[in-house]
Design an enzyme around this catalytic site. Structure first.
Site, PDB file in Angstrom:
ATOM      1  N   LYS A 191     -25.720 -31.838   7.816  1.00 39.62           N
ATOM      2  CA  LYS A 191     -23.780 -33.122   7.728  1.00 39.62           C
ATOM      3  C   LYS A 191     -23.751 -33.236   6.152  1.00 39.62           C
ATOM      4  O   LYS A 191     -24.500 -33.358   4.799  1.00 39.62           O
ATOM      5  CB  LYS A 191     -24.801 -34.346   8.241  1.00 39.62           C
ATOM      6  CG  LYS A 191     -25.603 -35.108   8.346  1.00 39.62           C
ATOM      7  CD  LYS A 191     -25.399 -36.096   8.752  1.00 39.62           C
ATOM      8  CE  LYS A 191     -27.052 -35.567  10.421  1.00 39.62           C
ATOM      9  NZ  LYS A 191     -25.531 -35.396  12.117  1.00 39.62           N
TER      10      LYS A 191
ATOM     11  N   THR B  60     -21.508 -33.551  16.102  1.00 38.67           N
ATOM     12  CA  THR B  60     -21.629 -32.655  16.891  1.00 38.67           C
ATOM     13  C   THR B  60     -22.520 -31.879  16.378  1.00 38.67           C
ATOM     14  O   THR B  60     -23.002 -30.873  17.023  1.00 38.67           O
ATOM     15  CB  THR B  60     -20.197 -32.149  16.251  1.00 38.67           C
ATOM     16  OG1 THR B  60     -19.759 -32.217  15.243  1.00 38.67           O
ATOM     17  CG2 THR B  60     -19.081 -33.031  17.384  1.00 38.67           C
TER      18      THR B  60
ATOM     19  N   LYS C 201     -25.176 -28.806  18.712  1.00 40.03           N
ATOM     20  CA  LYS C 201     -26.066 -27.437  17.846  1.00 40.03           C
ATOM     21  C   LYS C 201     -27.321 -27.425  18.541  1.00 40.03           C
ATOM     22  O   LYS C 201     -27.555 -26.465  18.886  1.00 40.03           O
ATOM     23  CB  LYS C 201     -25.634 -27.280  17.007  1.00 40.03           C
ATOM     24  CG  LYS C 201     -23.265 -27.189  16.890  1.00 40.03           C
ATOM     25  CD  LYS C 201     -23.495 -27.416  15.353  1.00 40.03           C
ATOM     26  CE  LYS C 201     -21.631 -27.929  15.701  1.00 40.03           C
ATOM     27  NZ  LYS C 201     -20.831 -28.581  14.521  1.00 40.03           N
TER      28      LYS C 201
HETATM   29  C1  26Q Z   1      -8.153 -38.735   4.852  1.00 39.67           C
HETATM   30  C2  26Q Z   1      -7.618 -38.638   3.706  1.00 39.67           C
HETATM   31  C3  26Q Z   1      -7.196 -38.687   2.514  1.00 39.67           C
HETATM   32  C4  26Q Z   1      -8.764 -37.330   2.519  1.00 39.67           C
HETATM   33  C5  26Q Z   1      -9.182 -37.105   2.999  1.00 39.67           C
HETATM   34  C6  26Q Z   1      -9.191 -37.915   4.500  1.00 39.67           C
HETATM   35  C7  26Q Z   1     -10.231 -37.261   5.417  1.00 39.67           C
HETATM   36  C8  26Q Z   1     -10.669 -35.888   5.504  1.00 39.67           C
HETATM   37  C9  26Q Z   1     -11.169 -35.979   6.567  1.00 39.67           C
HETATM   38  C10 26Q Z   1     -10.985 -38.586   6.137  1.00 39.67           C
HETATM   39  C11 26Q Z   1     -11.980 -37.878   6.996  1.00 39.67           C
HETATM   40  C12 26Q Z   1     -12.308 -36.742   7.451  1.00 39.67           C
HETATM   41  C13 26Q Z   1     -13.145 -36.200   7.925  1.00 39.67           C
HETATM   42  C14 26Q Z   1     -13.514 -37.113   9.026  1.00 39.67           C
HETATM   43  C15 26Q Z   1     -14.928 -36.150   9.893  1.00 39.67           C
HETATM   44  O1  26Q Z   1     -15.240 -35.125  10.025  1.00 39.67           O
HETATM   45  N1  26Q Z   1     -14.866 -36.744  11.076  1.00 39.67           N
HETATM   46  C16 26Q Z   1     -16.266 -37.293  12.298  1.00 39.67           C
HETATM   47  O2  26Q Z   1     -15.727 -36.423  13.012  1.00 39.67           O
HETATM   48  C17 26Q Z   1     -16.336 -35.700  14.047  1.00 39.67           C
HETATM   49  C18 26Q Z   1     -15.907 -35.362  15.183  1.00 39.67           C
HETATM   50  O3  26Q Z   1     -15.158 -36.010  15.759  1.00 39.67           O
HETATM   51  C19 26Q Z   1     -17.426 -36.982  14.058  1.00 39.67           C
HETATM   52  O4  26Q Z   1     -18.167 -36.327  15.616  1.00 39.67           O
HETATM   53  C20 26Q Z   1     -18.162 -37.561  13.452  1.00 39.67           C
HETATM   54  O5  26Q Z   1     -19.395 -39.002  13.816  1.00 39.67           O
HETATM   55  C21 26Q Z   1     -17.367 -37.692  12.555  1.00 39.67           C
HETATM   56  O6  26Q Z   1     -18.379 -38.489  11.137  1.00 39.67           O
END
Ligand code: 26Q
Length: 815
Positions: A544, A652, A656
């Site tokens: 992860k 998630t 899997k």
């Molecule tokens: C925000 C602003 C600027 C640049 C990047 C971002 C950004 C990008 C990606 C902020 C967050 C993310 C990703 C978050 C993420 O993957 N969260 C996960 O989402 C999954 C699906 O719901 C969950 O299973 C996880 O627990 C959660 O961490």
């Protein structure tokens, strides 16, 4: 889909000839990958066109999933299997002496996402198409996806992911559908050419958005939905005037600035990133997507926008596309002369928002200065939404000035994107039961007070087509042999495996399938990074993103503890274990990178110490990504899901692993809770503080990590080993990690993720794992029961939940 072997072969030949000027004997593996993919797309194409036609003809409501990330991985095998032509294609290739596995590995991952959120979007698209729902994705065609991770001297080094180096055979460029997105400029008010008084913008910077479509092939049906990704370019190309004046740099500058918008994915997962280019990306793809929808709507239905929500529902994947809300207001008001109240009523019926994180630092807020300069008119509209909302707030929380200020969409000099979403959307959902409960009762408590009807839970899921059928063919066959087909589209049928839980032959076969998968992974890692894995050892895996809350550090500290024990007591004879890690750290996340270095330093030491004698091995898999997950997960015995309770929204990969017969070693966090509910406590290894306990300790400020160090000399020893030169002769590399555990650094208190508090419980849980594994049959039984009870975690179930409660879609059967 119907498959004609002769036709396919002829198509393949023609493509090799036309594209590469080669025949089969001269074609490289990559040429073949490209030609096979293109020929497969040709077969898929009629269904894709028919799907589009049917949706248009049916005038049915369609879902648009707006997401800054779609972590699709590879397309070839998945599309061949979903379209039902895998066997046919294999047959043709066999005649030509080509193995599909060989050309499969030629395909680069479409790594257009960071982790869970991006992969969830990809699983959702697969389920929507398979369930025959009209649902599509809109996003950005990043030229560079998630960076390529190399490990050099144990450290992560990032390289650009040039996934489009060769052409992508799955995409179709639609230049005819380009739109213009405008940034900056001056707001004017006055008569437009059609004689209306309106706001309009002068001197804006214009960017061209060009869509590239990818097919999303449903399994066992004719539906082919669309993932539409936007690419940015400059309307005027480079400046020939400047070029002629020999000002070459400046001549291409404007072009580069435009193209930079879709240049690269921000590699932050759950972290802050208040960068201007990021907001440009967000506005770029949301504005282009809305323009696309509205153009089509006007052609079909005219300008009665009260009908818009009847045909469209837009799901916002976290706050990243939330700027779509004021942008739709702007388009309706400024471009179609719709009044504020009518426009607002359309918005409120169209948008729904999913929250994916509880981490406060991940909530997006934009400095007014940036927002206003980049999107002056959109900012004005946000101000007006806020002005009206603040009036309501005063009525809802009279005299509660804290809430009146804090819940305002604009305050403290920033625009709060989550607040804008919650206020504007008709639905706000979390992604696992615990997560939604924490949102309602803690993080968004006041919002749940004013908008209780909006809040709902949608527990995540994953597609069994990619994560079982494609990635674990032996296990898929094992399942089908016992319960028949059908589970590929209805995972609850796996329950039928339960009656084999005490069948010796079944358990033997399950053990042998896992063993094969472990051998295959060992083979891959030998080639990929010259690592040697013992398939008879327990494969204990944590893959992860690297983040402190996910607690890879807890895992490593335990390995250091085991190593000490083995070295100190030669008679200690635990079952052989291989600890597998895969993790990328955000490029600017120093402490996460130090943890990667620590894992590699521990691996180096443990793997090269003769005294360990095969009892323990640590492997860091470089450049973890979807296609590597497809190899690791089917080969794993133990699934490490050890986040601090209350911090992982869902997770998630945990699902899997469960589907592939790994046992969960985890905390009561995110979807782990629902996983053990389904699998049974006795078929998982649960440990550690609960989120209620952690909330209580936090509120009482009563956490004292020193207590745990005093109580456990073995723990104190491994913590000391971070700085005493055991793993780093300079003694400084892991100093910050050490200090963050023991003293607290940068204004944080010590051990904010409760690693020391949970350490003993984790050690005990690991001892139970070792003991349980000694009983091979007993272990296989637990694995089987995990598989049998994983039905809930199909993204098909998740999609049906969204459809029923939020999207209200009708299935459309494609002939
Ligand atoms: C925000 C602003 C600027 C640049 C990047 C971002 C950004 C990008 C990606 C902020 C967050 C993310 C990703 C978050 C993420 O993957 N969260 C996960 O989402 C999954 C699906 O719901 C969950 O299973 C996880 O627990 C959660 O961490």
């Amino acid at each position: 889909m119907k498959f004609d072997a002769e036709e396919f072969k002829a198509n393949l030949t023609a493509r090799l000839r036309r594209q590469y000027g080669k025949d089969f004997s001269q074609a490289t593996k990559h040429d073949l990958f490209d030609a096979v993919s293109a020929s497969a797309l040709e077969i898929i194409m009629p269904n894709w066109m028919e799907t589009r036609r049917e949706y248009e003809a049916k005038e049915t409501r369609q879902l648009y999933y707006l997401s800054a990330e779609f972590l699709m991985g590879r397309a070839l095998s998945n599309n061949l299997i979903n379209s039902g032509i895998m066997e046919g294609v294999k047959g043709v290739l066999k005649e030509l002496n080509v193995n599909i596995d060989m050309i499969e590995d030629e395909e680069p991952d479409a790594g257009l996402g960071n982790g869970g959120l991006g992969r969830l979007a990809a699983c959702f698209l697969d389920s929507l198409a398979t369930l025959e729902y009209p649902g599509h994705g809109y996003g950005i065609r990043y030229e560079y996806g998630m960076f390529e991770q190399h490990i050099i001297d144990g450290q992560q080094v990032e390289f650009p992911d040039n996934w489009l180096k060769h052409r992508d055979p799955w995409e179709v460029k639609r230049s005819d559908l380009s739109v213009t997105v405008r940034f900056g400029g001056d707001i004017k008010y006055g008569k437009t050419p059609d004689g209306q008084d309106r706001f309009y913008i002068e001197n804006a910077e214009e960017i061209i958005a060009t869509p590239y479509d990818m097919p999303v092939v449903g399994f066992g049906c004719n539906t082919v939905n669309t993932l539409r990704l936007w690419q940015a370019s400059s309307p005027n190309g480079f400046d020939l005037q400047l070029f002629n004046d020999s000002q070459y740099q400046r001549a291409v500058e404007r072009q580069n600035n435009a193209e930079n918008i879709s240049r690269v994915l921000y590699p932050n997962d759950n972290g802050p990133m208040g960068k201007e280019l990021r907001l440009r990306q967000q506005y770029f793809f949301t504005s282009a997507s809305l323009q696309d929808l509205i153009r089509q709507f006007v052609i079909q239905h005219g300008t009665d926008f009260s009908q818009f929500p009847k045909y469209h529902v837009i799901q916002l994947n976290d706050t990243h596309p939330v700027v779509a809300i004021p942008e739709l207001m702007r388009i309706l008001i400024d471009e179609y002369n719709v009044g504020w109240d009518n426009a607002w009523s359309v918005v409120q019926k169209t948008f729904a928002y999913t929250n994916h994180t509880i981490l406060a630092e991940a909530l997006e807020k934009w400095p007014i200065e940036i927002f206003q300069r980049l999107l002056p008119r959109v900012y004005q509209i946000v101000e007006e939404i806020n002005r009206r909302f603040v009036i309501e707030l005063r009525q809802k929380f009279p005299e509660d000035y804290y809430n009146q200020n804090h819940m305002a969409i604009i305050h403290d000099g920033k625009v709060y994107m989550a607040w804008l979403a919650i206020h504007s959307c008709f639905s706000v959902n979390g992604v696992a039961e615990l997560h939604t409960k924490i949102l309602k009762e803690q993080e968004l408590k006041n919002w749940a007070v004013i908008y209780p009807e909006k809040f709902n839970n949608k527990t995540n899921g994953v597609t069994q087509r990619r994560w079982l059928l494609c990635s674990n063919p032996e296990l898929a066959e094992f399942i089908t042999k016992r319960i028949g087909h059908g589970w590929e589209k209805d995972l609850s049928l796996l329950k039928g495996l339960e009656k084999f839980a005490d069948d010796d032959a079944t358990l033997e076969e399950l053990i042998s399938i896992k063993h094969h998968n472990k051998e295959r992974l060992a083979e891959y890692l030998k080639h990929a990074q010259n690592e040697f894995l013992d398939p008879d050892s327990i494969f204990d895996t944590q893959v992860k993103r690297l983040h402190e809350y996910k607690r890879q550090l807890l895992n490593v500290l335990h390995i250091m503890y085991l190593y000490n024990k083995i070295v100190e007591d030669p008679t200690y004879n635990p079952p052989a274990r291989t600890f597998i890690f895969g993790a990328k750290a955000a490029s600017g996340y120093r402490r996460a990178k130090a943890i990667i270095k620590l894992i590699n330093s521990v691996a180096d030491r443990v793997n090269n110490d003769r005294r360990v004698g095969g009892k323990l091995r640590v492997v860091f898999v470089e450049n973890y990504r979807v296609s590597v997950a497809e190899k690791i997960i089917p080969a794993s015995d133990v699934s490490e899901q050890i986040s601090t309770a209350g911090y992982e929204a869902s997770g998630t990969s945990n699902m899997k692993f469960m589907m592939n017969g790994a046992l969960t070693l985890g905390t009561l966090d995110g979807a782990n809770i629902e996983i053990v509910e389904e699998a049974g406590q006795e078929n998982a290894f649960i440990f550690g503080l609960t989120s209620d306990e952690i909330i209580k300790i936090n509120e009482e400020h009563s956490y004292n990590p020193q207590k745990y160090l005093d109580r456990s000399p073995a723990l104190a020893k491994v913590v000391r080993q971070l700085v005493d030169g055991t793993y780093d002769s300079t003694g400084h590399l892991f100093e910050e990690i050490h200090n963050s555990l023991v003293y607290g650094v940068e204004g944080q208190r010590a051990d904010i993720y409760y690693i020391l508090a949970d350490f003993d419980a984790y050690v005990k849980a690991q001892e139970k794992v070792a003991a349980a594994y000694a009983d091979k049959k007993g272990w296989a039984r637990k694995a089987l029961l995990n598989i049998a009870n994983s039905g809930k975690f199909s993204s098909d179930r998740t999609i049906e939940d969204y459809v029923r409660d939020i999207w209200k879609l009708q299935k459309v059967n494609i002939k």
